[in-house]
Design a protein around this motif. Structure first.
Motif, PDB file in Angstrom:
ATOM      1  N   ARG A   1       0.854  -1.196   0.000  1.00  0.00           N
ATOM      2  CA  ARG A   1       0.000   0.000   0.000  1.00  0.00           C
ATOM      3  C   ARG A   1       0.892   1.249   0.000  1.00  0.00           C
ATOM      4  O   ARG A   1       1.967   1.273   0.585  1.00  0.00           O
ATOM      5  CB  ARG A   1      -0.909   0.025   1.234  1.00  0.00           C
ATOM      6  N   LYS A   2       0.437   2.237  -0.669  1.00  0.00           N
ATOM      7  CA  LYS A   2       1.243   3.445  -0.860  1.00  0.00           C
ATOM      8  C   LYS A   2       1.626   4.088   0.450  1.00  0.00           C
ATOM      9  O   LYS A   2       2.759   4.528   0.648  1.00  0.00           O
ATOM     10  CB  LYS A   2       0.455   4.460  -1.733  1.00  0.00           C
ATOM     11  N   GLU A   3       0.674   4.200   1.350  1.00  0.00           N
ATOM     12  CA  GLU A   3       0.964   4.854   2.629  1.00  0.00           C
ATOM     13  C   GLU A   3       1.964   4.032   3.441  1.00  0.00           C
ATOM     14  O   GLU A   3       2.767   4.617   4.182  1.00  0.00           O
ATOM     15  CB  GLU A   3      -0.325   5.094   3.408  1.00  0.00           C
ATOM     16  N   ILE A   4       1.929   2.668   3.283  1.00  0.00           N
ATOM     17  CA  ILE A   4       2.867   1.818   4.005  1.00  0.00           C
ATOM     18  C   ILE A   4       4.254   1.948   3.404  1.00  0.00           C
ATOM     19  O   ILE A   4       5.264   2.017   4.119  1.00  0.00           O
ATOM     20  CB  ILE A   4       2.393   0.349   3.986  1.00  0.00           C
TER      21      ILE A   4
ATOM     22  N   ILE B   1      -3.485   7.581   6.543  1.00  0.00           N
ATOM     23  CA  ILE B   1      -2.275   8.109   7.167  1.00  0.00           C
ATOM     24  C   ILE B   1      -1.639   6.946   7.965  1.00  0.00           C
ATOM     25  O   ILE B   1      -2.306   6.333   8.799  1.00  0.00           O
ATOM     26  CB  ILE B   1      -2.566   9.283   8.116  1.00  0.00           C
ATOM     27  N   ALA B   2      -0.336   6.682   7.679  1.00  0.00           N
ATOM     28  CA  ALA B   2       0.354   5.565   8.370  1.00  0.00           C
ATOM     29  C   ALA B   2       1.688   6.049   8.899  1.00  0.00           C
ATOM     30  O   ALA B   2       2.328   6.923   8.307  1.00  0.00           O
ATOM     31  CB  ALA B   2       0.560   4.402   7.403  1.00  0.00           C
ATOM     32  N   HIS B   3       2.064   5.438  10.043  1.00  0.00           N
ATOM     33  CA  HIS B   3       3.339   5.814  10.646  1.00  0.00           C
ATOM     34  C   HIS B   3       3.936   4.572  11.341  1.00  0.00           C
ATOM     35  O   HIS B   3       3.212   3.778  11.932  1.00  0.00           O
ATOM     36  CB  HIS B   3       3.137   6.918  11.664  1.00  0.00           C
TER      37      HIS B   3
ATOM     38  N   ALA C   1       9.144   8.123   7.175  1.00  0.00           N
ATOM     39  CA  ALA C   1       8.315   9.324   7.084  1.00  0.00           C
ATOM     40  C   ALA C   1       6.864   8.978   7.364  1.00  0.00           C
ATOM     41  O   ALA C   1       6.529   7.833   7.611  1.00  0.00           O
ATOM     42  CB  ALA C   1       8.460   9.924   5.687  1.00  0.00           C
ATOM     43  N   THR C   2       6.016   9.955   7.328  1.00  0.00           N
ATOM     44  CA  THR C   2       4.581   9.740   7.481  1.00  0.00           C
ATOM     45  C   THR C   2       4.019   9.426   6.101  1.00  0.00           C
ATOM     46  O   THR C   2       4.182  10.182   5.143  1.00  0.00           O
ATOM     47  CB  THR C   2       3.894  10.988   8.062  1.00  0.00           C
ATOM     48  N   GLY C   3       3.375   8.312   5.997  1.00  0.00           N
ATOM     49  CA  GLY C   3       2.801   7.904   4.736  1.00  0.00           C
ATOM     50  C   GLY C   3       1.356   8.355   4.623  1.00  0.00           C
ATOM     51  O   GLY C   3       0.610   8.252   5.591  1.00  0.00           O
ATOM     52  N   SER C   4       0.998   8.826   3.416  1.00  0.00           N
ATOM     53  CA  SER C   4      -0.388   9.269   3.196  1.00  0.00           C
ATOM     54  C   SER C   4      -0.812   8.847   1.796  1.00  0.00           C
ATOM     55  O   SER C   4       0.015   8.773   0.877  1.00  0.00           O
ATOM     56  CB  SER C   4      -0.518  10.790   3.348  1.00  0.00           C
ATOM     57  N   ALA C   5      -2.100   8.601   1.647  1.00  0.00           N
ATOM     58  CA  ALA C   5      -2.637   8.233   0.342  1.00  0.00           C
ATOM     59  C   ALA C   5      -4.141   8.440   0.355  1.00  0.00           C
ATOM     60  O   ALA C   5      -4.778   8.359   1.401  1.00  0.00           O
ATOM     61  CB  ALA C   5      -2.295   6.784   0.029  1.00  0.00           C
ATOM     62  N   ILE C   6      -4.653   8.705  -0.860  1.00  0.00           N
ATOM     63  CA  ILE C   6      -6.108   8.841  -1.056  1.00  0.00           C
ATOM     64  C   ILE C   6      -6.463   7.893  -2.172  1.00  0.00           C
ATOM     65  O   ILE C   6      -5.950   7.978  -3.290  1.00  0.00           O
ATOM     66  CB  ILE C   6      -6.486  10.283  -1.436  1.00  0.00           C
ATOM     67  N   ARG C   7      -7.362   6.953  -1.863  1.00  0.00           N
ATOM     68  CA  ARG C   7      -7.766   5.987  -2.868  1.00  0.00           C
ATOM     69  C   ARG C   7      -9.098   5.387  -2.470  1.00  0.00           C
ATOM     70  O   ARG C   7      -9.572   5.552  -1.355  1.00  0.00           O
ATOM     71  CB  ARG C   7      -6.708   4.903  -3.028  1.00  0.00           C
ATOM     72  N   TYR C   8      -9.637   4.641  -3.438  1.00  0.00           N
ATOM     73  CA  TYR C   8     -10.922   3.986  -3.234  1.00  0.00           C
ATOM     74  C   TYR C   8     -10.672   2.668  -2.489  1.00  0.00           C
ATOM     75  O   TYR C   8      -9.822   1.883  -2.869  1.00  0.00           O
ATOM     76  CB  TYR C   8     -11.605   3.700  -4.567  1.00  0.00           C
ATOM     77  N   SER C   9     -11.428   2.469  -1.441  1.00  0.00           N
ATOM     78  CA  SER C   9     -11.278   1.255  -0.603  1.00  0.00           C
ATOM     79  C   SER C   9     -12.294   0.216  -1.040  1.00  0.00           C
ATOM     80  O   SER C   9     -13.509   0.476  -1.016  1.00  0.00           O
ATOM     81  CB  SER C   9     -11.484   1.599   0.880  1.00  0.00           C
ATOM     82  N   ASP C  10     -11.744  -0.945  -1.444  1.00  0.00           N
ATOM     83  CA  ASP C  10     -12.653  -2.021  -1.858  1.00  0.00           C
ATOM     84  C   ASP C  10     -13.405  -2.624  -0.678  1.00  0.00           C
ATOM     85  O   ASP C  10     -14.500  -3.165  -0.853  1.00  0.00           O
ATOM     86  CB  ASP C  10     -11.857  -3.126  -2.559  1.00  0.00           C
ATOM     87  N   SER C  11     -12.821  -2.568   0.472  1.00  0.00           N
ATOM     88  CA  SER C  11     -13.451  -3.181   1.643  1.00  0.00           C
ATOM     89  C   SER C  11     -14.648  -2.390   2.144  1.00  0.00           C
ATOM     90  O   SER C  11     -15.666  -2.950   2.525  1.00  0.00           O
ATOM     91  CB  SER C  11     -12.424  -3.349   2.773  1.00  0.00           C
ATOM     92  N   VAL C  12     -14.525  -1.073   2.167  1.00  0.00           N
ATOM     93  CA  VAL C  12     -15.646  -0.250   2.659  1.00  0.00           C
ATOM     94  C   VAL C  12     -16.379   0.443   1.524  1.00  0.00           C
ATOM     95  O   VAL C  12     -17.382   1.108   1.733  1.00  0.00           O
ATOM     96  CB  VAL C  12     -15.147   0.807   3.672  1.00  0.00           C
TER      97      VAL C  12
END
Length: 597
Positions: free
Chosen positions: A109-112, A137-139, A119-130
């Motif tokens: 995953r991009k944020e990972i 946001i990941a850290h 660094a702090t990972g961030s991404a905006i995308r469509y979630s298939d699960s929800v």
């Protein structure tokens, strides 16, 4: 101009609308970006807070997945964000919304990927699960209690969209109000620009329609005001030039109309373009009969038409005198003058017509007068010279014959003196070098004094003198000249009346009480009369009905000519009626009063 105003408003509104739309889109993007950054920062702070306060446990123990999932659901309720715990190898160990066993490995995953680098990972995308578009946001977190991995928070962007929608609504309302205000301002600006232009256009159209009194009424100093001033200056200049043109045209028309000679202009195509009043009278044609037509329209005046044709063909100055009959005989002088431009271009011919009939008649009369004077002077001079030579030669011894010769010389000298005196008198009268002195004249007293002088001559021929003039009849005139008029008429009446005849003078007033009140004075005799063929010429100089009798009576042939001129100087007329063998009647018509010239 209204179309221009509409187009200008549309252009201004389009520019304003495009500018506002661009500004709105830009603001929306800026608002969305700033809102997302604020969410990212907030979510990062929450991760940092969890890193320091969350009760981590070892991930390799039984029940670790349930523990972290349970805690994730508790945290989601507190921070309103989905919470996911991920190990370094990408395995999900706990999630607030799904079972970790059902979730894919998140190592890619991009944020990972971004968080793996510290660094702090961030991404905006469509979630298939929800099935929603999410912000992630990941850290990376390292706990002393045995957790080494990533804490990831995610939030649905629907909330952001709702906020953006509210922002769009507020911004759209503001932009609409701003657009309406801008539309009003644009209309005012457009009207402020176009109304003066409409006024200027209206004035320009009036000027082009020959209304040179039209003026632009604008009190402004900008470019539009300067344009209005320029239009006014142009109108002033045109009005002044037009006035000058009209004045020149009026002057030219006045000159043409009052010229005594005829004027006709033919252009280079042979078309008549101008004719003045004198030419119309000479040619007996109106301008609408010839102007705009070829010179062949002059065929009624054949002589002049041939002259015009000659001038048009030669294109040079020509002059000629011709006798025409239309219907009476006239002597016309034709002049043809070519017209050339400064550059040498031929424009046509200008033809001048001058009626010289009277001039030629006067010249003939002058020649005849000189011939008559020469003849009249030659006769007494020859007689004087002949008899004087005879006496000087000593060929006459008889005293009685000498005396007869000397009497003849004396009589001829006296006749010569009267002739010269009459010639000088006639010349003085014709040249108006002897002005009349008007005074009240009593006609009866005037004729009494004339009869007193002529009565002895009439008595020798037993001629009766009758006078039918009322007492106190006055006229205004030159007494000496009136005496000269009637002395001549009465002398002629006595001379041409046979012995025992009668001479009568009568006077009557006509048009009594009117402005042109006149007196008619007639001198009638019972003499030999005048033949009808001679009546039109008896007032000519040196004209005699009976030449032999006139000379024997001592007449010079100038008396009636002098009388006619003196009567005309008094603004009167003279006429004669006569029958051969019955006598003659001369009637003089004179105004009783003279108006000052």
């Amino acid at each position: 101009m209204k179309t221009f105003r509409t187009r200008l408003i549309i252009i201004l509104m389009s520019l304003i609308g495009i500018s506002m739309l661009a500004a709105g889109l830009t603001m929306a993007q800026v608002y969305r970006g700033s809102h997302i950054r604020a969410l990212e920062e907030n979510m990062m702070r929450e991760i940092n807070l969890l890193e320091n306060t969350f009760p981590f446990q070892a991930t390799d123990t039984a029940g670790a997945s349930d523990y972290y999932s349970s805690k994730a659901r508790e945290l989601e309720k507190l921070i309103d964000s989905r919470v996911t715990f991920i190990l370094l190898d990408g395995k999900v160990i706990g999630d607030s919304e799904m079972s970790p066993d059902l979730m894919d490995n998140h190592l890619t995953r991009k944020e990972i990927v971004s968080a793996a680098n510290g660094a702090t990972g961030s991404a905006i995308r469509y979630s298939d699960s929800v099935r929603e578009k999410m912000l992630y946001i990941a850290h990376e977190v390292k706990s002393e209690n045995g957790f080494v991995g990533y804490i990831r928070l995610s939030m649905s962007l629907e909330a952001v969209g709702e906020e953006l929608t509210k922002g769009w609504m507020l911004m759209a309302g503001g932009l609409l109000i701003l657009f309406l205000a801008a539309a009003l301002v644009s209309y005012r600006v457009a009207a402020g620009l176009t109304k003066p232009l409409e006024h200027i256009t209206l004035v320009a159209n009036r000027i082009s329609g020959l209304d040179y009194d039209a003026r632009v009424d604008l009190d402004r100093s900008d470019e539009i005001g300067q344009l209005g001033q320029a239009i006014n200056g142009m109108a002033d200049s045109l009005q002044q030039q037009l006035k000058q043109i009209h004045d020149n045209e009026d002057l030219m028309q006045s000159v043409l109309a009052n010229m005594t000679g005829g004027l006709l202009m033919v252009d280079s195509d042979g078309t008549v373009v101008l004719i003045n009043r004198a030419a119309e009278q000479i040619l007996h044609m109106k301008d609408d009969q010839i102007v705009g037509k070829t010179y062949n329209a002059l065929k009624r005046n054949y002589e002049f038409m041939k002259f015009v044709e000659e001038g048009v063909n030669l294109k040079e100055y020509i002059q000629e005198e011709r006798h025409v009959y239309d219907p009476e005989e006239l002597i016309l002088q034709f002049d043809g003058v070519p017209m050339f431009e400064d550059q040498g271009g031929y424009r046509g011919m200008l033809f001048l017509l001058q009626d010289v009939t009277d001039i030629r008649r006067l010249e003939a009369m002058r020649s005849e007068f000189v011939a008559n004077v020469s003849h009249e002077l030659k006769t007494p001079i020859a007689a004087v010279k002949g008899f004087a030579e005879t006496l000087l030669a000593g060929g006459v011894d008889d005293e009685e014959t000498k005396r007869s010769f000397l009497q003849i010389i004396y009589d001829e000298g006296d006749r010569l003196n009267r002739l010269i005196g009459d010639i000088l008198e006639l010349s003085k009268i014709e040249s108006k070098r002897a002005p009349l002195e008007y005074v009240p004249v009593n006609l009866k007293e005037l004729f009494d004094s004339i009869n007193e002088v002529l009565l002895p001559v009439a008595s020798k021929k037993s001629i009766q003198m009758h006078q039918g003039i009322k007492e106190h009849l006055y006229i205004e005139g030159d007494e000496d000249r009136l005496r000269q008029i009637f002395m001549n008429l009465l002398s002629n009446a006595i001379s041409y009346t046979l012995e025992g005849g009668r001479v009568k003078v009568e006077a009557e007033i006509v048009n009594i009480g009117e402005e042109d009140e006149k007196v008619l004075i007639s001198v009638k005799d019972t003499g030999m009369g005048i033949p009808k063929k001679d009546l039109p010429r008896i007032f000519e100089r040196f004209y005699r009905v009976d030449k032999a009798r006139s000379r024997s009576s001592g007449g010079t042939g100038l008396g009636l000519s002098i009388v006619k001129h003196l009567v005309e100087l008094h603004h009167g007329t003279i006429r004669v009626e006569s029958k051969v063998g019955e006598g003659s009647a001369f009637t003089v018509e004179l105004p009783i009063m003279h108006t000052l010239d």
